[in-house]
Design an enzyme around this catalytic site. Structure first.
Site, PDB file in Angstrom:
ATOM      1  N   HIS A 298       2.314  -6.270   2.432  1.00 54.16           N
ATOM      2  CA  HIS A 298       2.083  -6.955   1.200  1.00 54.16           C
ATOM      3  C   HIS A 298       2.189  -8.424   1.405  1.00 54.16           C
ATOM      4  O   HIS A 298       2.346  -9.313   0.490  1.00 54.16           O
ATOM      5  CB  HIS A 298       3.350  -6.433   0.230  1.00 54.16           C
TER       6      HIS A 298
ATOM      7  N   GLN B  87      -5.031  -4.337  -4.866  1.00 55.35           N
ATOM      8  CA  GLN B  87      -3.300  -4.574  -5.229  1.00 55.35           C
ATOM      9  C   GLN B  87      -2.850  -5.379  -4.262  1.00 55.35           C
ATOM     10  O   GLN B  87      -2.167  -6.655  -4.807  1.00 55.35           O
ATOM     11  CB  GLN B  87      -2.633  -3.168  -5.333  1.00 55.35           C
TER      12      GLN B  87
ATOM     13  N   PRO C 193      -8.919   0.473   3.860  1.00 51.96           N
ATOM     14  CA  PRO C 193      -9.633   1.623   3.293  1.00 51.96           C
ATOM     15  C   PRO C 193     -11.103   1.265   2.693  1.00 51.96           C
ATOM     16  O   PRO C 193     -11.828   2.101   2.837  1.00 51.96           O
ATOM     17  CB  PRO C 193      -8.758   2.276   2.135  1.00 51.96           C
TER      18      PRO C 193
ATOM     19  N   LEU D  15      -6.379   6.013  -7.194  1.00 51.13           N
ATOM     20  CA  LEU D  15      -5.894   5.124  -5.820  1.00 51.13           C
ATOM     21  C   LEU D  15      -6.771   5.190  -4.763  1.00 51.13           C
ATOM     22  O   LEU D  15      -6.329   5.946  -3.810  1.00 51.13           O
ATOM     23  CB  LEU D  15      -4.457   5.374  -5.672  1.00 51.13           C
ATOM     24  N   ALA D  16      -7.934   4.658  -4.686  1.00 50.95           N
ATOM     25  CA  ALA D  16      -8.838   4.999  -3.587  1.00 50.95           C
ATOM     26  C   ALA D  16      -9.615   3.680  -3.465  1.00 50.95           C
ATOM     27  O   ALA D  16     -10.746   3.320  -4.183  1.00 50.95           O
ATOM     28  CB  ALA D  16      -9.643   6.191  -3.691  1.00 50.95           C
ATOM     29  N   GLU D  17      -9.178   2.972  -2.539  1.00 56.81           N
ATOM     30  CA  GLU D  17      -9.975   1.389  -2.349  1.00 56.81           C
ATOM     31  C   GLU D  17     -11.463   1.554  -1.823  1.00 56.81           C
ATOM     32  O   GLU D  17     -12.240   0.922  -2.562  1.00 56.81           O
ATOM     33  CB  GLU D  17      -9.239   0.411  -1.402  1.00 56.81           C
TER      34      GLU D  17
ATOM     35  N   GLU E 144      -6.355  -0.731  -9.445  1.00 56.30           N
ATOM     36  CA  GLU E 144      -5.227   0.105  -9.678  1.00 56.30           C
ATOM     37  C   GLU E 144      -4.009  -0.890 -10.451  1.00 56.30           C
ATOM     38  O   GLU E 144      -3.658  -1.899 -10.155  1.00 56.30           O
ATOM     39  CB  GLU E 144      -4.720   0.463  -8.243  1.00 56.30           C
TER      40      GLU E 144
ATOM     41  N   ASP F 246      -3.080  -7.371  -0.202  1.00 58.55           N
ATOM     42  CA  ASP F 246      -3.727  -7.698   0.870  1.00 58.55           C
ATOM     43  C   ASP F 246      -3.970  -6.438   1.826  1.00 58.55           C
ATOM     44  O   ASP F 246      -5.112  -6.201   2.488  1.00 58.55           O
ATOM     45  CB  ASP F 246      -3.384  -8.917   1.748  1.00 58.55           C
ATOM     46  N   GLY F 247      -3.003  -5.996   2.634  1.00 63.39           N
ATOM     47  CA  GLY F 247      -2.732  -5.027   3.280  1.00 63.39           C
ATOM     48  C   GLY F 247      -3.605  -3.689   3.048  1.00 63.39           C
ATOM     49  O   GLY F 247      -3.536  -2.578   3.636  1.00 63.39           O
ATOM     50  N   PHE F 248      -3.896  -3.577   1.585  1.00 58.60           N
ATOM     51  CA  PHE F 248      -4.574  -2.187   1.187  1.00 58.60           C
ATOM     52  C   PHE F 248      -6.163  -2.502   1.203  1.00 58.60           C
ATOM     53  O   PHE F 248      -6.666  -1.558   0.554  1.00 58.60           O
ATOM     54  CB  PHE F 248      -3.864  -1.940  -0.429  1.00 58.60           C
TER      55      PHE F 248
END
Lengths: 303, 307
Positions: free
Chosen positions: A147, A100, A107, A76-78, A47, A102-104
């Site tokens: 983040h 983008q 998914p 935007l879809a991990e 992203e 760590d916390g993302f």
């Protein structure tokens, strides 16, 4: 058969001179560029990694030089990013994904643990998935929730994945190329508080390091996942603020050496290592009861 | 894990594929497997827990079954994107152009991965056909629990041409898949097909459909059985000779016999196999664990048991 540590990373037409000073982010960028120049099957997905160059600018300039087909801004879809990367790897591509923050990554947790990690096993060795997932991780930059997380332990407990983390710009340059060359999926955790630290970066060091590593291996009687050996590990441990690694247990007794396997490689032969040196100490940032460092200590007790 | 009732959707679409196309099945696509020349007996190795993958996907251009519902829709989309990168789309050469078919069911359409696959396929214009077999049930849950609109409408929201076909009509299933594949191979992007059909059997041998559906409903769908319909059609048009019918029956009996004999002959998998292929390259802990496990297994000797 070469291992993750021994592959050469000599870039032929890279923009990186033989020896230069770079930030960690710049070194990873140079390593990506070198890998992309060497193998046109290497492509980047993520992203905002295209025109923007990523939120940390790690892919800066690569879209301009390699174009849409090699540097792909994704929806935007991990899970979608990792899942489609798996499909592309099945056709011989070597996708390098940027998550983008760590916390993302969560998914994509299902795709990473039930598909990416298991496809080689499931297929009886017929399908290799050389996918690299780059994750800017850990804290120290004063960022909002999700983040500043250290989720590496969750992945380190999943067979089929290799987990590594660079400590210095030289590591960043070398290790990203080694990760891309690996036939196994690699999670590449980039300590984001270290992105702007500068250090000298030399090309063609990996071969020399592999030689040192072999010496190290003889000395310690075991595998070392990260080039740089004990000194590099200690440096990384010191750098991963604010969770400073505790003192190595063997130190107090004298004669012990601080050591870490470098990064967070899953499923390493810790008991044998501990028996060998009797002086391992945890150097991790991750929370909870099951991080690598905790394993080191636990295995040590068992041994 | 039967595909009973879904033969027309599977055989019809499977025969529309060419040699360059690649299939990502879910786990009930035995009919499609047959069209890709996968030995149906070998498929049972998976369901007996002997192997996770029982055929070479590259040989058959038929990927392994994926059991996490909908996950493979993304792999299929990525594979299709890579085919486009490799110049296998819109060349006009029938020997070169190819596409991907991803099979999944009505239940899978509720999964996030399927929604993401539709989005990725659409925005990257991937050469892929999403073939949804709406067999009315996800184990016990009715398709009405998955969607308030026809599943074919789900593709339209992301700009994918979508069509609903009578999945119990083998000729219709074949024709619409052939059209969709041509659409994808010629570079016009993805297509979604909803094949409206019925799972006549139980979900698996542990399922009990009498708990959630009526005999009357099953009877209504039995009357639309795809094989009976094709047989009636071919008989009426005079194209089904007694000889051919007898040959098909004999072939089916022989397959059943071979299946029973082979499966009964299978023994348990070698437990040590769990350490093979975890990584593509050697891994120290896997080897250490393998060695430990072998020592552990050896500790259970007959001598100790009889002592």
């Amino acid at each position: 058969m070469t291992t993750l540590d021994e592959r050469p990373s000599t870039a032929t037409a890279s923009a990186v001179p033989e020896r230069t000073t770079l930030t960690m982010a710049g070194a990873i960028n140079a390593g990506l560029r070198a890998a992309m120049e060497r193998d046109d099957k290497v492509l980047l997905m993520g992203e905002d990694i295209g025109a923007l160059g990523g939120v940390f600018r790690v892919t800066d300039g690569l879209h301009k030089d390699f174009g849409d087909e090699r540097v792909m801004d994704t929806p935007l879809a991990e899970s979608g990013i990792v899942g489609t990367a798996i499909g592309m790897a099945m056709r011989g591509y070597r996708p390098v994904i940027e998550i983008q923050f760590d916390g993302f990554i969560f998914p994509a947790y299902d795709q990473i643990t039930t598909q990416l990690a298991k496809m080689h096993y499931r297929s009886g060795g017929l399908i290799q998935l050389p996918v690299v997932i780059r994750v800017p991780y850990a804290g120290g930059i004063g960022a909002i929730e999700h983040h500043s997380e250290s989720p590496e332990a969750l992945f380190a407990h999943t067979p089929g994945l290799r987990i590594i983390s660079p400590a210095t710009p030289q590591d960043g340059f070398d290790m990203i190329q080694q990760a891309i060359a690996s036939p196994d999926p690699v999670l590449f955790f980039e300590p984001k508080a270290r992105y702007w630290d500068k250090g000298e970066v030399e090309r063609g060091r990996v071969k020399a390091q592999a030689r040192r590593r072999r010496r190290c291996l003889r000395r310690y009687g075991r595998d070392v996942a990260r080039p740089g050996g004990p000194r590099g590990s200690r440096r990384h441990a010191r750098r991963v603020r604010p969770h400073r690694a505790p003192r190595a247990p063997g130190r107090r007794g004298g004669g012990g050496r601080w050591h870490r396997c470098g990064g967070h490689r899953p499923a390493v032969d810790l008991p044998a290592r501990f028996r060998c040196r009797g002086s391992l100490g945890p150097a991790h940032r991750t929370g909870g009861g099951g991080p690598r460092g905790a394993h080191v200590v636990w295995c040590g007790r068992r041994a | 894990m039967q595909s009973w009732g879904q033969e027309a959707a599977q055989i019809g679409s499977g025969h529309a594929l060419n040699g360059q196309d690649f299939v990502f099945p879910s786990y009930r696509e035995h009919g499609v497997a047959l069209t890709r020349e996968v030995d149906l007996v070998e498929v049972l190795r998976i369901f007996r827990g002997l192997q996770h993958g029982a055929w070479d996907p590259a040989d058959h251009r038929f990927h392994l079954y994926t059991l996490v519902i909908g996950s493979h829709a993304l792999h299929a989309t990525g594979y299709a994107m890579a085919m486009a990168k490799d110049g296998m789309v819109a060349t006009g050469d029938p020997e070169r152009d190819g596409a991907v078919v991803a099979y999944f069911g009505d239940g899978a359409t509720s999964q996030g991965d399927v929604a993401e696959a539709l989005t990725f396929a659409s925005v990257y214009d991937a050469p892929i056909v999403f073939f949804v077999q709406n067999n009315q049930y996800a184990i016990s849950e009715s398709a009405t629990r998955q969607s308030r609109v026809p599943i074919a409408d789900r593709g339209k929201g992301v700009g994918i041409p979508s069509v609903r076909v009578d999945g119990n009509d083998v000729l219709a299933s074949h024709a619409v898949t052939r059209w969709a594949l041509e659409h994808a191979r010629s570079g016009q992007g993805p297509v979604l097909i909803e094949a409206f059909t019925y799972r006549r059997g139980a979900h698996t041998t542990s399922d009990d459909p009498t708990r959630y559906r009526s005999k009357a409903e099953e009877q209504a769908w039995a009357e639309r059985d795809p094989i009976a319909r094709l047989e009636a059609y071919l008989t009426a048009s005079g194209e089904l000779s007694d000889d051919y019918r007898a040959a098909v029956d004999a072939e089916a009996k022989a397959l059943c016999e071979r299946t029973r004999t082979t499966v009964r002959g299978w023994t348990r998998a070698d437990t040590r196999g769990m350490f093979d292929h975890v990584y593509a390259e050697p891994h120290a802990l896997v080897e250490a664990e393998r060695a430990w496990f072998e020592r552990y297994e050896r500790s259970f000797t007959d001598t100790e048991v009889t002592r």
